[in-house]
Design an enzyme around this catalytic site. Sequence first.
Site, mmCIF file in Angstrom:
data_model
loop_
_atom_site.group_PDB
_atom_site.id
_atom_site.type_symbol
_atom_site.label_atom_id
_atom_site.label_comp_id
_atom_site.label_asym_id
_atom_site.label_seq_id
_atom_site.Cartn_x
_atom_site.Cartn_y
_atom_site.Cartn_z
ATOM 1 N N THR A 1 -9.979 5.814 10.514
ATOM 2 C CA THR A 1 -9.849 5.080 11.777
ATOM 3 C C THR A 1 -9.206 5.927 12.873
ATOM 4 O OG1 THR A 1 -7.807 4.097 10.911
ATOM 5 C CG2 THR A 1 -9.818 2.784 10.752
ATOM 6 N N ASP B 1 -3.405 4.322 -2.071
ATOM 7 C CA ASP B 1 -4.323 4.862 -1.062
ATOM 8 C C ASP B 1 -4.263 6.387 -1.112
ATOM 9 O OD1 ASP B 1 -6.074 5.049 1.050
ATOM 10 O OD2 ASP B 1 -4.536 4.699 2.574
ATOM 11 N N ASP C 1 -12.796 15.410 -4.498
ATOM 12 C CA ASP C 1 -12.917 16.705 -5.160
ATOM 13 C C ASP C 1 -14.209 16.673 -5.967
ATOM 14 O OD1 ASP C 1 -12.237 19.238 -6.502
ATOM 15 O OD2 ASP C 1 -10.184 18.802 -5.872
ATOM 16 N N LYS D 1 0.837 -1.193 0.000
ATOM 17 C CA LYS D 1 0.000 0.000 0.000
ATOM 18 C C LYS D 1 0.872 1.243 0.000
ATOM 19 C CE LYS D 1 -1.452 2.622 3.005
ATOM 20 N NZ LYS D 1 -2.032 3.696 3.818
ATOM 21 N N LYS E 1 -7.026 8.458 -1.506
ATOM 22 C CA LYS E 1 -8.229 9.070 -0.915
ATOM 23 C C LYS E 1 -8.676 10.300 -1.704
ATOM 24 C CE LYS E 1 -7.278 7.450 3.800
ATOM 25 N NZ LYS E 1 -5.924 6.886 3.631
ATOM 26 N N ARG F 1 2.696 0.321 10.792
ATOM 27 C CA ARG F 1 3.744 0.402 11.798
ATOM 28 C C ARG F 1 4.045 -0.889 12.554
ATOM 29 N NH1 ARG F 1 1.436 6.011 14.032
ATOM 30 N NH2 ARG F 1 -0.385 5.097 13.004
#
Length: 224
Positions: free
Chosen positions: A115, A59, A64, A32, A61, A205
């Site tokens: 999240t 990713d 617009d 990703k 996102k 992470r």
Amino acid sequence: MSNPIFVALDTPVLEDAIAIAKSVKGHVGGLKLGLEFFCANGHHGVHEIQKIGLPIFLDLKLHDIPNTVAKAMQAINVLQPAIVTIHASGGRAMMEDAKAAASSHTKVVGVTLLTSLDERDMGTIGYNGSPHDQVERLADLAAQAGLDGIVCSGNEVSAAHKAWKDGYFIVPGLRPANGKAGDQKRTVTPRAARDDGASVLVIGRPITAAENPNAAARAIEATL
């Protein structure tokens, strides 16, 4: 997909991303690349990561007006991503145009609620109801718009899967048992998300910041 884990290479340093990707390649199903990576490295960086040989999840996102998002989608089609994210809160027309502009080989999924947000945060930005309510509303809208699926937390994926049987569900913000939550507020374990219907498990992470990313990825894979 035999291995649903997509490791989040959220770094602006291309060499670091390549090193981590090569290290964990045998224990993840995809890579990703988020906004931080894309803004720093652009198309060139994506092409370099593609050489590792795993599916790419962009990713970005996108959010617009419909025309702008459609043109942005057309601009990244050359990268042949397996998955691209847009914000479901951009509305039905935006989602429809994004899906129409995407390559037939790319899954377009709508981000429902980050999240990093909880119910208190929702109130400050004008959303009424619970995170579950918001995810439910936007999942229904994404399905109507013809998207392939949504991004939601592990707390909502079970209900989303029941309501949208053939949907494609991406769950980020996952933490292994006893793992540190960091800035994530609605977390579950990778195994719990998978059991509840997640199609893709996005893990950053807990793998990338580990002393041994390969061992961390292998340990998480073993729980699935």
